[in-house]
Design an enzyme around this catalytic site. Structure first.
Site, PDB file in Angstrom:
ATOM      1  CG  ASN A 395      -1.984   1.070   1.162  1.00 64.52           C
ATOM      2  OD1 ASN A 395      -1.871   2.011   0.388  1.00 64.52           O
ATOM      3  ND2 ASN A 395      -3.007   0.955   1.972  1.00 64.52           N
ATOM      4  CG  ASP A 396       1.701   3.038   3.677  1.00 62.37           C
ATOM      5  OD1 ASP A 396       0.657   3.603   3.332  1.00 62.37           O
ATOM      6  OD2 ASP A 396       1.889   2.556   4.804  1.00 62.37           O
ATOM      7  CB  VAL A 397       6.006   0.452  -0.910  1.00 62.63           C
ATOM      8  CG1 VAL A 397       6.570   0.308   0.484  1.00 62.63           C
ATOM      9  CG2 VAL A 397       5.219  -0.763  -1.312  1.00 62.63           C
ATOM     10  CB  ALA A 436       2.048   5.394   6.599  1.00 62.98           C
TER      11      ALA A 436
END
Lengths: 469, 96
Positions: A395-397, A436
Protein backbone atom coordinates in the site's frame (compact mmCIF):
# COMPACT_ATOMS: atom_id res chain seq x y z
CA UNK A 1 47.93 -21.51 26.74
CA UNK A 2 46.54 -18.00 26.93
CA UNK A 3 48.62 -16.95 23.90
CA UNK A 4 47.17 -19.89 22.03
CA UNK A 5 43.65 -18.77 22.99
CA UNK A 6 44.33 -15.19 21.89
CA UNK A 7 45.71 -16.38 18.55
CA UNK A 8 42.67 -18.55 18.03
CA UNK A 9 40.47 -15.54 18.72
CA UNK A 10 42.23 -13.72 15.88
CA UNK A 11 41.38 -16.59 13.56
CA UNK A 12 37.77 -16.49 14.81
CA UNK A 13 37.57 -12.78 14.08
CA UNK A 14 38.96 -13.32 10.57
CA UNK A 15 36.37 -16.04 9.97
CA UNK A 16 33.59 -13.69 11.07
CA UNK A 17 34.84 -10.99 8.73
CA UNK A 18 35.11 -13.38 5.78
CA UNK A 19 31.71 -14.83 6.65
CA UNK A 20 30.04 -11.43 6.71
CA UNK A 21 31.70 -10.47 3.45
CA UNK A 22 30.48 -13.65 1.75
CA UNK A 23 26.98 -13.17 3.14
CA UNK A 24 26.82 -10.11 0.90
CA UNK A 25 26.74 -12.14 -2.30
CA UNK A 26 24.01 -14.63 -3.22
CA UNK A 27 26.43 -17.18 -4.67
CA UNK A 28 28.72 -17.31 -1.64
CA UNK A 29 26.24 -16.59 1.15
CA UNK A 30 25.68 -20.17 2.29
CA UNK A 31 29.41 -20.76 2.58
CA UNK A 32 29.81 -17.41 4.33
CA UNK A 33 27.33 -18.42 6.99
CA UNK A 34 29.13 -21.74 7.58
CA UNK A 35 32.49 -19.98 7.81
CA UNK A 36 31.10 -17.57 10.36
CA UNK A 37 29.63 -20.50 12.33
CA UNK A 38 33.06 -22.14 12.19
CA UNK A 39 34.54 -19.01 13.72
CA UNK A 40 32.00 -19.21 16.52
CA UNK A 41 32.75 -22.88 17.17
CA UNK A 42 36.46 -22.17 17.33
CA UNK A 43 35.94 -19.29 19.77
CA UNK A 44 33.76 -21.46 22.02
CA UNK A 45 36.11 -24.46 22.00
CA UNK A 46 39.29 -22.52 22.78
CA UNK A 47 37.50 -20.56 25.51
CA UNK A 48 36.75 -23.85 27.23
CA UNK A 49 40.53 -24.36 27.54
CA UNK A 50 40.88 -21.14 29.52
CA UNK A 51 42.50 -21.71 32.92
CA UNK A 52 39.71 -19.79 34.69
CA UNK A 53 37.21 -22.40 33.61
CA UNK A 54 37.32 -25.28 36.04
CA UNK A 55 33.78 -26.52 36.24
CA UNK A 56 31.88 -27.64 33.20
CA UNK A 57 28.52 -28.90 34.42
CA UNK A 58 26.74 -25.53 34.20
CA UNK A 59 28.34 -24.79 30.86
CA UNK A 60 27.22 -28.08 29.35
CA UNK A 61 23.74 -27.72 30.81
CA UNK A 62 23.48 -24.15 29.51
CA UNK A 63 24.60 -25.01 26.01
CA UNK A 64 22.23 -27.98 25.84
CA UNK A 65 19.23 -26.01 27.07
CA UNK A 66 19.94 -22.86 25.02
CA UNK A 67 21.08 -24.72 21.91
CA UNK A 68 18.02 -26.95 22.10
CA UNK A 69 15.64 -24.01 22.36
CA UNK A 70 17.45 -22.20 19.55
CA UNK A 71 17.43 -25.23 17.26
CA UNK A 72 13.75 -26.01 17.81
CA UNK A 73 12.84 -22.37 17.24
CA UNK A 74 14.95 -22.17 14.08
CA UNK A 75 13.41 -25.27 12.56
CA UNK A 76 9.83 -24.38 13.39
CA UNK A 77 9.71 -20.67 12.58
CA UNK A 78 7.87 -19.79 9.37
CA UNK A 79 9.44 -17.39 6.91
CA UNK A 80 6.50 -15.03 7.41
CA UNK A 81 7.36 -14.70 11.10
CA UNK A 82 11.04 -14.08 10.46
CA UNK A 83 10.90 -10.42 11.61
CA UNK A 84 9.59 -11.21 15.08
CA UNK A 85 11.97 -14.17 15.31
CA UNK A 86 15.00 -11.99 14.61
CA UNK A 87 13.62 -9.38 17.04
CA UNK A 88 13.42 -12.01 19.77
CA UNK A 89 16.94 -13.25 19.07
CA UNK A 90 18.30 -9.72 19.28
CA UNK A 91 16.73 -9.69 22.72
CA UNK A 92 18.33 -12.91 23.95
CA UNK A 93 21.74 -11.68 22.76
CA UNK A 94 21.26 -8.41 24.61
CA UNK A 95 20.17 -10.20 27.77
CA UNK A 96 23.18 -12.53 27.64
CA UNK A 97 25.51 -9.54 27.37
CA UNK A 98 23.76 -7.84 30.27
CA UNK A 99 24.32 -10.97 32.37
CA UNK A 100 27.99 -11.15 31.42
CA UNK A 101 28.39 -7.55 32.59
CA UNK A 102 26.39 -8.25 35.72
CA UNK A 103 28.37 -11.39 36.59
CA UNK A 104 31.63 -9.49 36.09
CA UNK A 105 30.46 -6.69 38.35
CA UNK A 106 29.19 -9.12 40.95
CA UNK A 107 32.55 -10.88 41.01
CA UNK A 108 34.43 -7.59 41.23
CA UNK A 109 32.22 -5.53 43.55
CA UNK A 110 34.31 -3.82 46.19
CA UNK A 111 37.58 -4.90 44.55
CA UNK A 112 37.93 -2.37 41.73
CA UNK A 113 40.29 -0.34 43.93
CA UNK A 114 42.64 -3.34 44.29
CA UNK A 115 43.07 -3.94 40.55
CA UNK A 116 46.72 -3.74 39.61
CA UNK A 117 46.14 -1.99 36.31
CA UNK A 118 46.38 1.72 35.48
CA UNK A 119 43.60 3.90 36.86
CA UNK A 120 42.45 4.83 33.32
CA UNK A 121 41.96 1.19 32.42
CA UNK A 122 39.83 0.67 35.51
CA UNK A 123 37.64 3.57 34.43
CA UNK A 124 37.19 2.10 30.93
CA UNK A 125 36.27 -1.24 32.46
CA UNK A 126 33.75 0.31 34.85
CA UNK A 127 32.19 2.42 32.10
CA UNK A 128 31.96 -0.70 29.93
CA UNK A 129 30.22 -2.57 32.75
CA UNK A 130 27.69 0.24 32.99
CA UNK A 131 27.19 0.25 29.18
CA UNK A 132 26.84 -3.53 28.86
CA UNK A 133 24.03 -3.48 31.41
CA UNK A 134 22.43 -0.38 29.88
CA UNK A 135 22.58 -1.44 26.21
CA UNK A 136 21.87 -5.08 27.01
CA UNK A 137 18.81 -4.12 29.07
CA UNK A 138 17.43 -1.71 26.46
CA UNK A 139 17.98 -4.32 23.73
CA UNK A 140 16.20 -6.98 25.76
CA UNK A 141 12.97 -5.17 26.63
CA UNK A 142 12.97 -3.18 23.36
CA UNK A 143 13.16 -6.47 21.44
CA UNK A 144 10.36 -7.97 23.50
CA UNK A 145 8.10 -5.03 22.61
CA UNK A 146 9.14 -5.23 18.95
CA UNK A 147 8.40 -8.96 19.02
CA UNK A 148 4.99 -8.40 20.60
CA UNK A 149 4.12 -5.73 18.05
CA UNK A 150 5.30 -7.75 15.07
CA UNK A 151 3.55 -10.93 16.13
CA UNK A 152 0.46 -8.83 16.89
CA UNK A 153 0.38 -9.90 20.52
CA UNK A 154 -0.05 -6.21 21.24
CA UNK A 155 -1.41 -3.45 19.00
CA UNK A 156 1.15 -2.33 16.45
CA UNK A 157 -0.01 1.28 16.62
CA UNK A 158 2.29 3.82 18.26
CA UNK A 159 1.58 4.35 21.95
CA UNK A 160 1.61 8.07 22.65
CA UNK A 161 0.65 9.93 25.79
CA UNK A 162 1.01 13.42 27.20
CA UNK A 163 4.32 14.07 28.84
CA UNK A 164 5.93 11.16 27.03
CA UNK A 165 8.96 13.19 25.96
CA UNK A 166 9.34 14.47 29.52
CA UNK A 167 9.15 10.99 30.96
CA UNK A 168 11.74 9.71 28.46
CA UNK A 169 13.96 12.68 29.24
CA UNK A 170 13.62 12.03 32.96
CA UNK A 171 14.52 8.35 32.57
CA UNK A 172 17.53 9.23 30.41
CA UNK A 173 18.72 11.79 32.93
CA UNK A 174 18.38 9.27 35.74
CA UNK A 175 20.40 6.78 33.70
CA UNK A 176 23.18 9.33 33.24
CA UNK A 177 23.06 10.22 36.95
CA UNK A 178 23.28 6.62 38.12
CA UNK A 179 26.05 6.06 35.58
CA UNK A 180 28.07 8.91 37.03
CA UNK A 181 27.56 7.67 40.60
CA UNK A 182 28.59 4.18 39.53
CA UNK A 183 31.70 5.21 37.63
CA UNK A 184 33.08 7.76 40.11
CA UNK A 185 33.61 5.16 42.81
CA UNK A 186 32.49 1.64 41.82
CA UNK A 187 33.50 0.29 45.23
CA UNK A 188 31.19 2.58 47.21
CA UNK A 189 27.90 1.20 48.58
CA UNK A 190 26.06 3.86 46.56
CA UNK A 191 27.56 2.40 43.39
CA UNK A 192 25.91 -0.93 44.02
CA UNK A 193 22.52 0.75 44.29
CA UNK A 194 23.30 2.79 41.16
CA UNK A 195 24.20 -0.40 39.31
CA UNK A 196 20.86 -2.08 39.97
CA UNK A 197 18.99 1.18 39.36
CA UNK A 198 20.70 1.40 35.96
CA UNK A 199 19.56 -2.11 35.13
CA UNK A 200 15.96 -1.33 36.08
CA UNK A 201 16.00 1.93 34.14
CA UNK A 202 17.48 0.17 31.09
CA UNK A 203 14.55 -2.25 31.08
CA UNK A 204 12.08 0.62 31.45
CA UNK A 205 13.77 2.66 28.75
CA UNK A 206 13.75 -0.24 26.27
CA UNK A 207 9.97 -0.34 26.60
CA UNK A 208 9.51 3.44 26.49
CA UNK A 209 11.71 3.80 23.43
CA UNK A 210 9.89 1.12 21.42
CA UNK A 211 6.19 1.68 22.21
CA UNK A 212 5.90 5.01 20.31
CA UNK A 213 7.17 3.42 17.09
CA UNK A 214 4.50 2.35 14.61
CA UNK A 215 4.22 -0.77 12.50
CA UNK A 216 5.49 0.95 9.36
CA UNK A 217 8.80 1.70 11.05
CA UNK A 218 9.48 -1.81 12.30
CA UNK A 219 12.21 -2.52 9.70
CA UNK A 220 14.15 0.39 11.18
CA UNK A 221 13.62 -0.76 14.75
CA UNK A 222 14.77 -4.32 14.08
CA UNK A 223 17.90 -3.03 12.35
CA UNK A 224 18.61 -0.73 15.25
CA UNK A 225 18.07 -3.43 17.88
CA UNK A 226 20.34 -5.68 15.83
CA UNK A 227 23.00 -3.02 16.09
CA UNK A 228 22.42 -2.67 19.86
CA UNK A 229 22.79 -6.40 20.44
CA UNK A 230 26.22 -6.18 18.80
CA UNK A 231 27.22 -3.12 20.79
CA UNK A 232 26.12 -4.83 24.01
CA UNK A 233 28.41 -7.78 23.20
CA UNK A 234 31.15 -5.26 22.45
CA UNK A 235 30.68 -3.56 25.83
CA UNK A 236 30.78 -6.97 27.53
CA UNK A 237 34.06 -7.51 25.68
CA UNK A 238 35.55 -4.42 27.30
CA UNK A 239 34.31 -5.59 30.70
CA UNK A 240 36.20 -8.85 30.53
CA UNK A 241 39.00 -7.53 28.29
CA UNK A 242 38.23 -9.96 25.49
CA UNK A 243 39.26 -9.05 21.94
CA UNK A 244 37.02 -11.40 19.99
CA UNK A 245 33.92 -10.02 21.72
CA UNK A 246 34.97 -6.49 20.90
CA UNK A 247 35.71 -7.18 17.24
CA UNK A 248 32.61 -9.28 16.52
CA UNK A 249 30.36 -7.03 18.58
CA UNK A 250 31.54 -3.96 16.65
CA UNK A 251 31.05 -5.70 13.30
CA UNK A 252 27.43 -6.45 14.19
CA UNK A 253 26.95 -2.99 15.68
CA UNK A 254 28.24 -1.37 12.50
CA UNK A 255 26.23 -3.60 10.17
CA UNK A 256 23.05 -2.86 12.12
CA UNK A 257 23.69 0.86 11.83
CA UNK A 258 24.30 0.61 8.08
CA UNK A 259 21.03 -1.31 7.62
CA UNK A 260 19.19 1.20 9.81
CA UNK A 261 20.50 3.96 7.60
CA UNK A 262 19.45 2.16 4.40
CA UNK A 263 15.95 1.63 5.80
CA UNK A 264 15.62 5.27 6.82
CA UNK A 265 16.67 6.38 3.35
CA UNK A 266 14.16 4.03 1.75
CA UNK A 267 11.45 5.81 3.70
CA UNK A 268 12.95 9.27 3.34
CA UNK A 269 12.94 9.75 7.09
CA UNK A 270 15.61 10.62 9.57
CA UNK A 271 16.40 8.23 12.39
CA UNK A 272 15.39 10.86 14.94
CA UNK A 273 12.02 11.19 13.20
CA UNK A 274 11.45 7.43 13.31
CA UNK A 275 12.36 7.23 17.00
CA UNK A 276 10.44 10.18 18.36
CA UNK A 277 7.60 11.14 16.04
CA UNK A 278 5.01 8.43 16.69
CA UNK A 279 4.47 8.27 12.92
CA UNK A 280 1.59 6.12 11.78
CA UNK A 281 -0.87 7.37 14.36
CA UNK A 282 -2.70 9.76 12.05
CA UNK A 283 -5.26 7.06 11.16
CA UNK A 284 -6.23 8.28 7.71
CA UNK A 285 -6.90 11.84 8.76
CA UNK A 286 -4.59 13.21 6.10
CA UNK A 287 -6.81 12.84 3.06
CA UNK A 288 -6.10 15.71 0.75
CA UNK A 289 -9.41 17.24 -0.22
CA UNK A 290 -12.13 15.83 -2.42
CA UNK A 291 -10.07 14.77 -5.41
CA UNK A 292 -10.31 11.14 -4.36
CA UNK A 293 -13.41 10.18 -6.29
CA UNK A 294 -14.59 6.62 -6.41
CA UNK A 295 -12.56 3.46 -6.63
CA UNK A 296 -13.55 1.09 -9.43
CA UNK A 297 -13.67 -2.59 -8.67
CA UNK A 298 -13.22 -5.51 -11.01
CA UNK A 299 -14.09 -9.19 -10.87
CA UNK A 300 -11.45 -11.88 -11.19
CA UNK A 301 -13.01 -12.99 -14.47
CA UNK A 302 -12.62 -9.55 -16.06
CA UNK A 303 -9.12 -9.28 -14.64
CA UNK A 304 -8.28 -12.54 -16.37
CA UNK A 305 -9.23 -11.15 -19.78
CA UNK A 306 -6.93 -8.18 -19.27
CA UNK A 307 -4.06 -10.38 -18.03
CA UNK A 308 -4.58 -12.81 -20.87
CA UNK A 309 -3.87 -10.03 -23.36
CA UNK A 310 -0.94 -8.54 -21.44
CA UNK A 311 2.60 -8.80 -22.80
CA UNK A 312 4.35 -7.53 -19.68
CA UNK A 313 3.25 -7.92 -16.08
CA UNK A 314 4.89 -6.60 -12.94
CA UNK A 315 3.91 -8.00 -9.56
CA UNK A 316 4.41 -5.74 -6.55
CA UNK A 317 4.17 -7.81 -3.37
CA UNK A 318 3.76 -6.36 0.11
CA UNK A 319 3.37 -7.76 3.60
CA UNK A 320 -0.32 -8.40 2.89
CA UNK A 321 0.75 -11.14 0.49
CA UNK A 322 2.66 -12.85 3.30
CA UNK A 323 -0.25 -12.53 5.71
CA UNK A 324 -2.58 -14.15 3.16
CA UNK A 325 0.09 -16.84 2.53
CA UNK A 326 -0.40 -16.11 -1.15
CA UNK A 327 3.22 -16.29 -2.33
CA UNK A 328 2.98 -19.84 -3.70
CA UNK A 329 -0.17 -19.25 -5.69
CA UNK A 330 1.26 -15.93 -6.91
CA UNK A 331 4.26 -17.80 -8.29
CA UNK A 332 1.86 -20.22 -9.98
CA UNK A 333 0.02 -17.32 -11.59
CA UNK A 334 3.33 -15.85 -12.75
CA UNK A 335 4.27 -19.15 -14.38
CA UNK A 336 0.92 -19.33 -16.19
CA UNK A 337 1.37 -15.76 -17.40
CA UNK A 338 4.81 -16.62 -18.73
CA UNK A 339 3.44 -19.68 -20.49
CA UNK A 340 0.90 -17.33 -22.01
CA UNK A 341 3.77 -15.31 -23.48
CA UNK A 342 3.96 -12.44 -21.01
CA UNK A 343 7.14 -11.18 -19.42
CA UNK A 344 6.76 -11.33 -15.62
CA UNK A 345 8.82 -9.49 -13.02
CA UNK A 346 8.52 -8.88 -9.32
CA UNK A 347 9.23 -5.36 -8.12
CA UNK A 348 10.36 -5.34 -4.51
CA UNK A 349 10.48 -2.14 -2.49
CA UNK A 350 13.35 -1.98 0.04
CA UNK A 351 10.95 -1.72 2.97
CA UNK A 352 8.35 -4.17 1.66
CA UNK A 353 7.60 -6.63 4.42
CA UNK A 354 8.50 -6.00 8.01
CA UNK A 355 12.23 -6.29 8.00
CA UNK A 356 14.91 -5.43 5.45
CA UNK A 357 14.81 -7.90 2.57
CA UNK A 358 11.90 -9.84 4.08
CA UNK A 359 9.90 -9.99 0.83
CA UNK A 360 12.81 -11.56 -1.04
CA UNK A 361 12.97 -14.38 1.49
CA UNK A 362 9.23 -15.02 1.16
CA UNK A 363 9.43 -15.10 -2.63
CA UNK A 364 12.50 -17.33 -2.50
CA UNK A 365 10.58 -19.71 -0.27
CA UNK A 366 7.91 -19.91 -2.97
CA UNK A 367 10.63 -20.78 -5.53
CA UNK A 368 10.41 -17.52 -7.42
CA UNK A 369 13.53 -17.36 -9.61
CA UNK A 370 16.11 -14.88 -8.36
CA UNK A 371 16.39 -13.21 -11.79
CA UNK A 372 12.72 -12.18 -11.75
CA UNK A 373 13.19 -10.06 -8.63
CA UNK A 374 13.83 -6.45 -9.56
CA UNK A 375 14.74 -3.63 -7.21
CA UNK A 376 12.73 -0.43 -7.13
CA UNK A 377 15.30 1.74 -8.87
CA UNK A 378 15.58 -0.68 -11.77
CA UNK A 379 11.87 -1.18 -12.40
CA UNK A 380 10.72 2.44 -12.19
CA UNK A 381 12.25 3.68 -15.47
CA UNK A 382 10.49 0.90 -17.39
CA UNK A 383 7.11 1.24 -15.70
CA UNK A 384 5.42 3.11 -18.57
CA UNK A 385 5.91 0.14 -20.88
CA UNK A 386 4.26 -2.30 -18.48
CA UNK A 387 0.81 -3.53 -19.44
CA UNK A 388 -0.45 -4.67 -16.07
CA UNK A 389 0.90 -4.04 -12.61
CA UNK A 390 -0.52 -6.31 -9.91
CA UNK A 391 -0.22 -4.89 -6.42
CA UNK A 392 -0.67 -7.62 -3.82
CA UNK A 393 -0.99 -6.50 -0.24
CA UNK A 394 1.27 -3.48 -0.68
CA UNK A 395 0.00 0.00 0.00
CA UNK A 396 2.27 2.77 1.24
CA UNK A 397 5.17 1.75 -1.01
CA UNK A 398 3.02 2.33 -4.13
CA UNK A 399 1.29 5.49 -2.92
CA UNK A 400 1.73 8.18 -5.60
CA UNK A 401 0.97 10.77 -2.91
CA UNK A 402 4.51 10.20 -1.66
CA UNK A 403 5.73 11.51 -5.02
CA UNK A 404 3.14 14.16 -5.93
CA UNK A 405 1.38 15.42 -2.84
CA UNK A 406 3.57 17.71 -0.78
CA UNK A 407 1.07 17.74 2.08
CA UNK A 408 1.20 13.95 2.45
CA UNK A 409 2.98 12.74 5.59
CA UNK A 410 4.92 10.24 3.52
CA UNK A 411 5.86 12.84 0.87
CA UNK A 412 9.39 12.21 -0.38
CA UNK A 413 9.46 8.50 0.36
CA UNK A 414 10.66 6.66 -2.75
CA UNK A 415 7.88 4.53 -4.22
CA UNK A 416 7.37 2.04 -7.00
CA UNK A 417 5.58 4.03 -9.69
CA UNK A 418 2.85 1.47 -10.37
CA UNK A 419 0.39 4.20 -11.35
CA UNK A 420 2.44 4.81 -14.51
CA UNK A 421 1.71 1.32 -15.82
CA UNK A 422 -1.05 1.02 -18.44
CA UNK A 423 -3.34 -0.61 -15.91
CA UNK A 424 -3.00 -1.41 -12.23
CA UNK A 425 -4.77 -4.17 -10.32
CA UNK A 426 -4.82 -3.71 -6.59
CA UNK A 427 -5.60 -6.82 -4.54
CA UNK A 428 -6.84 -5.71 -1.18
CA UNK A 429 -9.23 -6.72 1.56
CA UNK A 430 -10.86 -3.33 1.90
CA UNK A 431 -10.23 0.36 1.40
CA UNK A 432 -8.45 0.62 4.76
CA UNK A 433 -5.24 2.62 4.83
CA UNK A 434 -1.77 1.08 5.20
CA UNK A 435 0.66 1.05 8.14
CA UNK A 436 1.31 4.74 7.77
CA UNK A 437 -2.38 5.49 8.15
CA UNK A 438 -2.41 7.46 4.90
CA UNK A 439 -5.12 7.31 2.23
CA UNK A 440 -3.81 6.12 -1.12
CA UNK A 441 -4.78 8.17 -4.22
CA UNK A 442 -3.65 5.23 -6.37
CA UNK A 443 -6.97 3.49 -5.68
CA UNK A 444 -8.88 6.30 -7.36
CA UNK A 445 -6.79 6.65 -10.50
CA UNK A 446 -8.35 6.21 -13.93
CA UNK A 447 -6.19 3.16 -14.74
CA UNK A 448 -6.62 1.44 -11.37
CA UNK A 449 -9.01 -1.43 -10.70
CA UNK A 450 -9.57 -2.89 -7.24
CA UNK A 451 -9.92 -6.64 -6.72
CA UNK A 452 -11.41 -6.85 -3.26
CA UNK A 453 -11.10 -9.93 -1.08
CA UNK A 454 -8.48 -12.23 0.35
CA UNK A 455 -5.37 -12.03 -1.83
CA UNK A 456 -4.88 -15.78 -1.89
CA UNK A 457 -8.48 -16.46 -2.89
CA UNK A 458 -8.36 -13.81 -5.63
CA UNK A 459 -5.11 -15.07 -7.13
CA UNK A 460 -6.38 -18.65 -6.94
CA UNK A 461 -9.43 -17.56 -8.92
CA UNK A 462 -7.17 -16.00 -11.54
CA UNK A 463 -5.11 -19.16 -11.71
CA UNK A 464 -8.27 -21.22 -12.20
CA UNK A 465 -9.44 -18.89 -14.97
CA UNK A 466 -6.15 -19.49 -16.76
CA UNK A 467 -6.28 -23.22 -16.25
CA UNK A 468 -9.89 -23.39 -17.42
CA UNK A 469 -9.13 -21.45 -20.58
CA UNK B 1 45.73 -6.05 27.30
CA UNK B 2 45.85 -2.29 27.52
CA UNK B 3 42.47 -0.60 27.23
CA UNK B 4 43.82 1.81 24.63
CA UNK B 5 44.63 -1.11 22.36
CA UNK B 6 41.15 -2.52 22.91
CA UNK B 7 39.59 0.86 22.05
CA UNK B 8 41.77 1.01 18.96
CA UNK B 9 40.57 -2.44 17.90
CA UNK B 10 36.99 -1.37 18.54
CA UNK B 11 37.19 1.72 16.32
CA UNK B 12 38.86 -0.16 13.47
CA UNK B 13 36.28 -2.96 13.67
CA UNK B 14 33.42 -0.46 13.45
CA UNK B 15 34.88 1.02 10.26
CA UNK B 16 35.46 -2.44 8.85
CA UNK B 17 31.86 -3.43 9.61
CA UNK B 18 30.49 -0.39 7.80
CA UNK B 19 32.63 -1.14 4.73
CA UNK B 20 31.62 -4.81 4.71
CA UNK B 21 27.89 -4.22 4.83
CA UNK B 22 27.56 -1.13 2.65
CA UNK B 23 27.60 -3.01 -0.64
CA UNK B 24 25.18 -5.81 0.19
CA UNK B 25 22.19 -5.97 -2.22
CA UNK B 26 18.82 -5.46 -0.56
CA UNK B 27 17.73 -8.99 -1.53
CA UNK B 28 20.11 -10.37 1.07
CA UNK B 29 19.33 -8.03 3.94
CA UNK B 30 17.24 -10.47 5.97
CA UNK B 31 19.74 -13.36 5.99
CA UNK B 32 22.51 -10.83 6.53
CA UNK B 33 20.75 -9.50 9.58
CA UNK B 34 20.05 -12.90 11.08
CA UNK B 35 23.64 -13.95 10.29
CA UNK B 36 24.94 -10.84 12.04
CA UNK B 37 22.57 -11.61 14.87
CA UNK B 38 24.17 -15.03 15.27
CA UNK B 39 27.60 -13.38 15.43
CA UNK B 40 26.41 -11.12 18.25
CA UNK B 41 26.01 -14.38 20.16
CA UNK B 42 29.81 -14.23 20.56
CA UNK B 43 28.94 -12.95 23.99
CA UNK B 44 28.76 -16.70 24.74
CA UNK B 45 32.55 -16.50 25.26
CA UNK B 46 31.99 -14.11 28.15
CA UNK B 47 29.15 -16.29 29.38
CA UNK B 48 31.36 -19.41 29.39
CA UNK B 49 34.03 -17.63 31.42
CA UNK B 50 31.39 -16.46 33.91
CA UNK B 51 29.78 -19.90 34.20
CA UNK B 52 32.97 -21.93 34.57
CA UNK B 53 34.66 -20.37 37.58
CA UNK B 54 35.12 -22.23 40.87
CA UNK B 55 34.57 -19.79 43.68
CA UNK B 56 31.11 -19.01 42.39
CA UNK B 57 28.29 -18.55 44.81
CA UNK B 58 24.68 -19.11 43.85
CA UNK B 59 23.95 -15.79 42.11
CA UNK B 60 27.17 -15.83 40.10
CA UNK B 61 26.54 -19.41 38.99
CA UNK B 62 22.96 -18.62 38.07
CA UNK B 63 24.02 -15.56 36.06
CA UNK B 64 26.70 -17.50 34.24
CA UNK B 65 24.36 -20.39 33.50
CA UNK B 66 21.56 -18.14 32.22
CA UNK B 67 24.01 -16.12 30.14
CA UNK B 68 25.18 -19.35 28.49
CA UNK B 69 21.56 -20.37 27.86
CA UNK B 70 20.57 -17.08 26.24
CA UNK B 71 23.76 -16.76 24.22
CA UNK B 72 23.39 -20.37 22.98
CA UNK B 73 19.83 -19.67 21.84
CA UNK B 74 21.21 -16.75 19.87
CA UNK B 75 24.10 -18.65 18.33
CA UNK B 76 22.40 -21.93 17.43
CA UNK B 77 19.08 -20.39 16.39
CA UNK B 78 20.73 -17.56 14.49
CA UNK B 79 23.06 -19.69 12.36
CA UNK B 80 20.46 -22.36 11.75
CA UNK B 81 17.72 -20.05 10.57
CA UNK B 82 20.15 -18.10 8.39
CA UNK B 83 21.14 -21.36 6.77
CA UNK B 84 17.49 -22.24 6.18
CA UNK B 85 16.88 -18.95 4.41
CA UNK B 86 20.04 -19.05 2.32
CA UNK B 87 19.36 -22.62 1.25
CA UNK B 88 16.13 -21.40 -0.35
CA UNK B 89 17.95 -18.69 -2.25
CA UNK B 90 20.34 -21.29 -3.53
CA UNK B 91 17.98 -24.04 -4.69
CA UNK B 92 16.22 -21.96 -7.31
CA UNK B 93 19.41 -21.30 -9.20
CA UNK B 94 19.85 -24.69 -10.88
CA UNK B 95 22.14 -23.18 -13.53
CA UNK B 96 25.02 -23.00 -11.11
Amino acid sequence: MSTFIELSYIISAVLFILGLKMLGNASTAVRGNSISAGGMLLAVVVTLLHRDIVSYQWIIAGILVGGGIGAIAAVRVSMTSMPEFVALFNGTGGLASLMVGWAAYYGMAGDYGDLEIPRGDVVVQVVATFLSVLIGGVTFTGSLIAYAKLSEKIDGKPVLFTGQQWLNGLVLLSVVASGVIFVINPDAPAAEIAFYVTMGLAFVFGVLATIPIGGADMPVVISLLNSYSGLAACAAGFVIGNTVLIVSGSLVGASGIVLTNIMCKAMNRSLAHVLFSGFGSAGGSTQSGGEQGEAKSLTAEDAYYVLEAAASVVIVPGYGMAVAQAQHVVRELAELLEKNGAEVKYAVHPVAGRMPGHMNVLLAEADVPYEQLVEMDDINPTMETVDVCIVIGANDVVNPGARDDESSVIYGMPIINVDLARSVFVLKRSMASGFAGVQNPLFFKENTRMLFGDAKATVTQLVNEFKGA
Amino acid sequence: MSMILLLFTFVLAIFLGVELINKVPSQLHTPLMSGANAISGITIVGALLAAGQTDNDTLATALGFLAVVFASINVVGGYWVTHRMLAMFKTKDPGK
